[in-house]
Design a protein around this motif. Structure first.
Motif, PDB file in Angstrom:
ATOM      1  N   ALA A  16      40.480   1.480  48.483  1.00 38.94           N
ATOM      2  CA  ALA A  16      39.571   1.692  47.349  1.00 38.94           C
ATOM      3  C   ALA A  16      38.452   0.655  47.331  1.00 38.94           C
ATOM      4  CB  ALA A  16      40.344   1.671  46.043  1.00 38.94           C
ATOM      5  N   GLU A  17      38.775  -0.566  47.680  1.00 40.17           N
ATOM      6  CA  GLU A  17      37.808  -1.667  47.697  1.00 40.17           C
ATOM      7  C   GLU A  17      36.682  -1.442  48.709  1.00 40.17           C
ATOM      8  OE1 GLU A  17      37.954  -6.375  49.044  1.00 40.17           O
ATOM      9  OE2 GLU A  17      39.798  -5.359  48.449  1.00 40.17           O
ATOM     10  N   HIS A  18      36.968  -0.728  49.793  1.00 42.78           N
ATOM     11  CA  HIS A  18      36.006  -0.534  50.879  1.00 42.78           C
ATOM     12  C   HIS A  18      35.503   0.908  50.993  1.00 42.78           C
ATOM     13  CE1 HIS A  18      36.892  -4.562  52.283  1.00 42.78           C
ATOM     14  NE2 HIS A  18      38.181  -4.275  52.145  1.00 42.78           N
ATOM     15  N   MET A  19      35.917   1.781  50.066  1.00 43.75           N
ATOM     16  CA  MET A  19      35.607   3.203  50.179  1.00 43.75           C
ATOM     17  C   MET A  19      34.109   3.493  50.169  1.00 43.75           C
ATOM     18  SD  MET A  19      36.806   6.185  50.712  1.00 43.75           S
ATOM     19  CE  MET A  19      38.537   6.128  50.320  1.00 43.75           C
ATOM     20  N   GLN A  20      33.354   2.865  49.291  1.00 44.71           N
ATOM     21  CA  GLN A  20      31.911   3.126  49.215  1.00 44.71           C
ATOM     22  C   GLN A  20      31.223   2.751  50.537  1.00 44.71           C
ATOM     23  OE1 GLN A  20      29.934   1.319  45.871  1.00 44.71           O
ATOM     24  NE2 GLN A  20      27.970   2.238  46.367  1.00 44.71           N
ATOM     25  N   ALA A  21      31.569   1.613  51.087  1.00 42.21           N
ATOM     26  CA  ALA A  21      30.969   1.181  52.353  1.00 42.21           C
ATOM     27  C   ALA A  21      31.429   2.074  53.507  1.00 42.21           C
ATOM     28  CB  ALA A  21      31.320  -0.282  52.631  1.00 42.21           C
ATOM     29  N   HIS A  22      32.682   2.509  53.480  1.00 43.43           N
ATOM     30  CA  HIS A  22      33.192   3.421  54.507  1.00 43.43           C
ATOM     31  C   HIS A  22      32.443   4.750  54.448  1.00 43.43           C
ATOM     32  CE1 HIS A  22      36.034   5.610  57.039  1.00 43.43           C
ATOM     33  NE2 HIS A  22      36.250   6.469  56.049  1.00 43.43           N
ATOM     34  N   ASN A  23      32.236   5.278  53.241  1.00 44.18           N
ATOM     35  CA  ASN A  23      31.484   6.531  53.086  1.00 44.18           C
ATOM     36  C   ASN A  23      30.041   6.386  53.555  1.00 44.18           C
ATOM     37  OD1 ASN A  23      33.634   8.099  52.182  1.00 44.18           O
ATOM     38  ND2 ASN A  23      33.273   7.595  50.039  1.00 44.18           N
ATOM     39  N   ALA A  24      29.440   5.228  53.346  1.00 43.97           N
ATOM     40  CA  ALA A  24      28.079   4.977  53.836  1.00 43.97           C
ATOM     41  C   ALA A  24      28.081   4.951  55.366  1.00 43.97           C
ATOM     42  CB  ALA A  24      27.545   3.663  53.274  1.00 43.97           C
ATOM     43  N   TRP A  25      29.110   4.380  55.969  1.00 43.52           N
ATOM     44  CA  TRP A  25      29.252   4.364  57.422  1.00 43.52           C
ATOM     45  C   TRP A  25      29.347   5.792  57.967  1.00 43.52           C
ATOM     46  CZ3 TRP A  25      33.556   5.900  60.374  1.00 43.52           C
ATOM     47  CH2 TRP A  25      33.518   5.544  61.724  1.00 43.52           C
ATOM     48  N   ASP A  66      32.896   0.105  61.126  1.00 40.79           N
ATOM     49  CA  ASP A  66      33.441   0.811  59.968  1.00 40.79           C
ATOM     50  C   ASP A  66      34.138  -0.213  59.075  1.00 40.79           C
ATOM     51  OD1 ASP A  66      34.879   2.329  58.110  1.00 40.79           O
ATOM     52  OD2 ASP A  66      36.004   3.450  59.615  1.00 40.79           O
TER      53      ASP A  66
END
Length: 95
Positions: A16-25, A66
């Motif tokens: 959850a902490e990294h989801m926004q950055a993962h989705n941007a990747w 990622d």
């Protein structure tokens, strides 16, 4: 063409902490024309990416960037596929 398997690690709780950055990747991969498909490994074991038009070394660097991989939320396995026979709708993959 490559199949990237992103399987959750013991650090899955940090997703959850990294989801926004993962989705941007992921979005960048589609924008760059490298990613063809993303999806989940069921039941909730991680995700997959189908990638093309990229050299393996470049893809490895991209995967390492990622946020899920960099933060050990998932472990990545890259499988190289040489398309042989395809449905006519997917003939572009053999190019």
């Amino acid at each position: 063409m490559f199949l990237i398997m992103l399987r959750f690690s013991d650090n899955k709780a940090a997703a959850a902490e990294h989801m926004q950055a993962h989705n941007a990747w992921i979005a960048k991969g589609f924008e760059d024309g490298v990613f063809l498909l993303t999806g989940s490994i069921e039941p909730k074991q991680g995700g997959t990416v189908l990638a093309h038009n990229i050299a393996r070394a470049e893809l490895e660097m991209r995967v390492d960037e990622d946020p899920f991989v960099a933060s050990n939320v998932v472990t990545a396995q890259i499988v190289e596929i040489t398309p042989g026979r395809t449905d006519p709708r997917l003939d572009f993959l053999r190019a």
